[in-house]
Design a protein around this motif. Structure first.
Motif, short mmCIF file in Angstrom:
data_model
loop_
_atom_site.label_atom_id
_atom_site.label_comp_id
_atom_site.label_asym_id
_atom_site.label_seq_id
_atom_site.Cartn_x
_atom_site.Cartn_y
_atom_site.Cartn_z
N VAL A 404 11.52 0.44 -16.30
CA VAL A 404 10.36 0.12 -17.12
C VAL A 404 9.42 -0.77 -16.31
O VAL A 404 9.82 -1.85 -15.85
CB VAL A 404 10.76 -0.56 -18.43
CG1 VAL A 404 9.53 -1.01 -19.21
CG2 VAL A 404 11.60 0.38 -19.29
N LEU A 405 8.18 -0.34 -16.14
CA LEU A 405 7.20 -1.11 -15.39
C LEU A 405 6.53 -2.16 -16.28
O LEU A 405 6.34 -3.30 -15.87
CB LEU A 405 6.15 -0.18 -14.79
CG LEU A 405 6.67 0.84 -13.76
CD1 LEU A 405 5.54 1.77 -13.34
CD2 LEU A 405 7.26 0.13 -12.54
N ARG A 406 6.17 -1.74 -17.50
CA ARG A 406 5.55 -2.68 -18.44
C ARG A 406 5.51 -2.02 -19.81
O ARG A 406 5.58 -0.80 -19.94
CB ARG A 406 4.16 -3.11 -18.00
CG ARG A 406 3.10 -2.05 -18.01
CD ARG A 406 1.89 -2.47 -17.21
NE ARG A 406 2.28 -2.92 -15.88
CZ ARG A 406 2.48 -2.09 -14.86
NH1 ARG A 406 2.32 -0.80 -15.01
NH2 ARG A 406 2.84 -2.55 -13.68
N THR A 407 5.37 -2.88 -20.79
CA THR A 407 5.20 -2.42 -22.17
C THR A 407 3.91 -3.00 -22.71
O THR A 407 3.68 -4.21 -22.64
CB THR A 407 6.39 -2.87 -23.05
OG1 THR A 407 7.59 -2.30 -22.54
CG2 THR A 407 6.18 -2.42 -24.49
N ASP A 440 -5.82 -1.42 -18.64
CA ASP A 440 -5.56 -1.54 -17.20
C ASP A 440 -4.09 -1.17 -16.99
O ASP A 440 -3.19 -1.86 -17.50
CB ASP A 440 -5.83 -2.95 -16.71
CG ASP A 440 -5.68 -3.08 -15.21
OD1 ASP A 440 -4.54 -2.92 -14.72
OD2 ASP A 440 -6.68 -3.34 -14.52
N ALA A 441 -3.84 -0.08 -16.27
CA ALA A 441 -2.47 0.41 -16.14
C ALA A 441 -1.57 -0.55 -15.37
O ALA A 441 -0.36 -0.57 -15.58
CB ALA A 441 -2.47 1.78 -15.46
N ALA A 442 -2.14 -1.34 -14.49
CA ALA A 442 -1.33 -2.25 -13.68
C ALA A 442 -0.92 -3.51 -14.43
O ALA A 442 0.16 -4.05 -14.22
CB ALA A 442 -2.08 -2.63 -12.41
N THR A 443 -1.78 -3.97 -15.35
CA THR A 443 -1.51 -5.24 -16.02
C THR A 443 -1.30 -5.11 -17.52
O THR A 443 -0.77 -6.03 -18.15
CB THR A 443 -2.69 -6.21 -15.80
OG1 THR A 443 -3.86 -5.67 -16.45
CG2 THR A 443 -2.97 -6.39 -14.32
N GLY A 444 -1.75 -3.98 -18.10
CA GLY A 444 -1.69 -3.84 -19.55
C GLY A 444 -2.84 -4.50 -20.28
O GLY A 444 -2.87 -4.52 -21.51
#
Length: 659
Positions: A404-407, A440-444
């Motif tokens: 999981v990269l981020r939620t 933002d896909a990198a930070t959410g």
């Protein structure tokens, strides 16, 4: 168990043989001992099959699939040598009597024991099906009543459905009293066929007799095809469950997960629709088989002929020769379909190249707290998968590692997802209220938050340059990707939209219209200008609401899917359907072209993803293993990984396949 006969082998591979356990249509089964002293069951293939090179190839494929079968309720395959003379297969030896022996000695099981048996056998079949196998010969003699629960044994005639029929066209191998109607008719059975056999086994366990028992095999065959089962004196829930398994139409039988987790919720089957429910094998279309790999395609005209294809009358000839009545109802034999005048039909034409068949999952993606996933997207570099649903979260995973990269939280009900071409932004739609959100896909981090109208958007797609987002529902709309500002709209008169897609050059937007309440321009694909959404044309031919649209990589063709259980391939220059591919009884929920344009994929309500050759319409693979109907699919740019999500109940899983 009986002593070895004088002509029996004393050793197969590294296994010493000690006794006979039984025999089947494919071979003899022996009790063996491994070099380490463990008891095993050794099946040795009969010489007539071992001499058939086609059988050996099929047997080797099935052995590889059977090795992967897990689950507590099957006898594990531990060793095999398909190249030996004769070929052999070894499974764990499960001590205990067969269900047939238990019922014969002690009588029918009590209702609670039958319920437990149903759950155990359903779990075992689910493990078998997940590996791309169909057992084809589930019967009381192939169920061991072990002290710690039932075991399904004998993969001797299990079929990987990309394999050819065992002997010849319209020949059936199995045990008549426990065969499904489609298997009796000489078709290649899918998982619903095993569900039918399961119903027969449970009826035997509960009543002491088969639900279609008769005094001869022809009479049994007639009852299986045309009569209702005998289920006397069963409690309501058991009667409902078993009767549902024994429905003639494979598409109306219950799913295995219902038999495992909620059998009491299964209702008695409704009366079958009028008319023939089991078409002849020459009829147009396919049965509702989750893994049936003979889906037919039909070329233009765009609209398929109305009404069912005629069913030719056939007579049944049992056995090899003129045997027409056999007293032993459970004797495996071959069933040949003949012409109505009793003469055997001429040899069929050479079959088309066989499809690849079933493909099991290569992995899955899950995350804590995620219970529902209905939308999925993959970045253009193929490294990241995003998925969301009713949980008001979007989860991003690394495709290679499953990490999981981020939620992203507080997203609302996610009704659509799309990555920007550069993968840096992720657009989503919130249905309550209707919002277009860009992250933002990198930070959410949330970058855009605008009202999209009264309703949430059912579909999103970025323009090839990443500057514009196309959204759909209830009309078609274009948004500035950086600000969310509305740029253009096309009035669809609130007929509803389920799918939208940009062409590869950005010049067109295709909109799949729902046709809600038959409002115009329903059940069409609207072709709109990619910058202004002015109408450029429409594609007409679907007979129910559109569920998916996708452009080919060269932009010359378009694929559309619909609730009419078809995928249609359109030539955009002529605005004509060049191919109509039927998906049997499965509703097609979504469609995609492969990145090279050679294949078209469809997410189906029967828990499969089907892949057809785009040039010929031939089915080349069926992806199985997702636990519920597949609603959305996405592909990596190399086309080698397919991701699927969807379901009507909690299952927060992205299923992955390698193709």
């Amino acid at each position: 168990m009986e002593p070895l006969h004088p002509g029996d082998p004393r050793r197969i591979g590294p296994y010493e043989l000690e006794a006979r356990l039984g025999a089947g249509g494919m071979g003899q089964v022996f009790l063996g001992v491994s070099p380490g002293g463990r008891g095993v069951a050794v099946k040795v293939i009969r010489a007539e099959h071992a001499e058939d090179e086609r059988f050996r190839r099929r047997f080797a494929r099935e052995v590889e699939a059977a090795r992967r079968v897990g689950g507590f309720h099957t006898a594990q395959v531990v060793d095999a040598d398909p190249e030996a003379d004769p070929p052999w297969l070894v499974t764990a030896f499960v001590p205990g009597s067969t269900l047939r022996e238990v019922v014969a000695e002690h009588g029918p099981l009590d209702p609670d024991a039958v319920r437990a048996l149903a759950a155990g056998l359903a779990e075992g079949l689910a493990a078998i099906h997940a590996c791309g196998l169909v057992h084809r010969d589930l019967k009381p003699g192939n169920v061991i009543m072990a002290a710690d629960g039932p075991r399904i044994i004998d993969f001797g005639i299990a079929l990987a459905t990309d394999a050819t029929v065992l002997t010849s066209h319209n020949v059936v191998v199995g045990t008549y009293a426990y065969m499904s109607p489609e298997q009796v008719l000489g078709e290649m059975p899918g998982p619903p066929g095993d569900v039918f056999s399961l119903g027969c086994v449970l009826a035997y366990a509960a009543t002491g007799g088969g639900p279609f028992d008769a005094t001869s095999i022809p009479a049994i065959v007639h009852r299986v095809l045309h009569e209702e089962p005998d289920l006397p004196g069963l409690p309501g829930d058991l009667s409902n469950m078993i009767a549902a398994c024994l429905v003639k139409d494979p598409g109306r039988r219950p799913a295995l997960d219902a038999l495992i987790s909620a059998p009491q919720s299964i209702e008695a089957p409704a009366p079958a629709p009028a008319g023939p429910s089991l078409p002849d094998d020459d009829a147009v279309g396919t049965h509702a088989n989750a893994t049936r790999v003979a889906t037919r395609q039909q070329d233009a005209p765009a609209v398929a002929p109305a009404g069912p294809a005629p069913v030719r009358r056939r007579a049944l000839l049992i056995g090899a020769g003129a045997v027409t009545a056999v007293a032993a109802a459970a004797v495996p034999a071959a069933l040949f379909l003949t012409r109505g005048d009793g003469r055997q039909e001429a040899a069929p034409p050479a079959p088309a190249p066989r499809p690849k068949g079933l493909v099991s999952p290569s992995g899955s993606l899950t995350a804590p707290g995620v219970k529902t996933l209905n939308e999925v997207a993959i970045t253009a570099d193929g490294r990241t998968v995003a998925a969301g649903g009713l949980d008001s979260t979007i989860t991003l995973w690394d495709v290679a590692t499953g990490r999981v990269l981020r939620t992203i939280e507080k997203t609302g009900w996610v009704s659509a997802l799309a990555f920007s071409p550069d993968g840096r932004s992720l657009a989503s739609s919130c249905s309550t209220p209707g919002l277009l959100l860009v992250w933002d896909a990198a930070t959410g981090r949330l970058k855009v938050n605008v009202r999209s109208g009264e309703f949430g958007l059912n579909s999103l797609d970025y323009s090839p340059d990443g500057r514009t987002i196309a959204g759909a529902n209830p009309d078609a709309r274009l948004f500035d990707a950086a600000t969310g500002r509305g740029l253009a709209s096309f009035d669809l008169r609130h007929s509803g939209v389920n799918a939208i897609a940009y062409s590869p050059d950005g010049g067109l937007v295709a909109v799949g219209v729902d046709g809600y309440h038959d409002k115009p321009p329903g059940k069409t694909v609207q072709l709109l200008d990619g910058r202004t959404l002015r109408k450029r044309g429409q594609l007409v031919g679907h007979t129910s609401n559109l569920t998916g649209v996708a452009f080919s990589p060269d932009g010359k063709r378009l694929a559309s899917s619909g609730a009419d259980k078809t995928v249609r391939l359109w030539d955009l220059a002529s605005r004509r359907a060049v191919r109509v591919i039927k998906a049997g009884e499965a509703t097609v929920k979504d469609t995609r072209f492969s990145p090279d344009g050679s294949s078209v994929l469809a997410a189906c309500s029967d828990r499969t993803i089907r892949i057809w050759n785009a040039a010929t319409g031939v089915l080349t693979a069926t992806l199985v293993g997702h636990s519920q109907p597949v609603e959305r699919i996405a592909l990596t740019p190399d086309g080698r990984t397919v991701a699927g999500v969807g379901g009507t109940k909690a299952d927060g899983t992205v299923t992955l396949w390698k193709v």
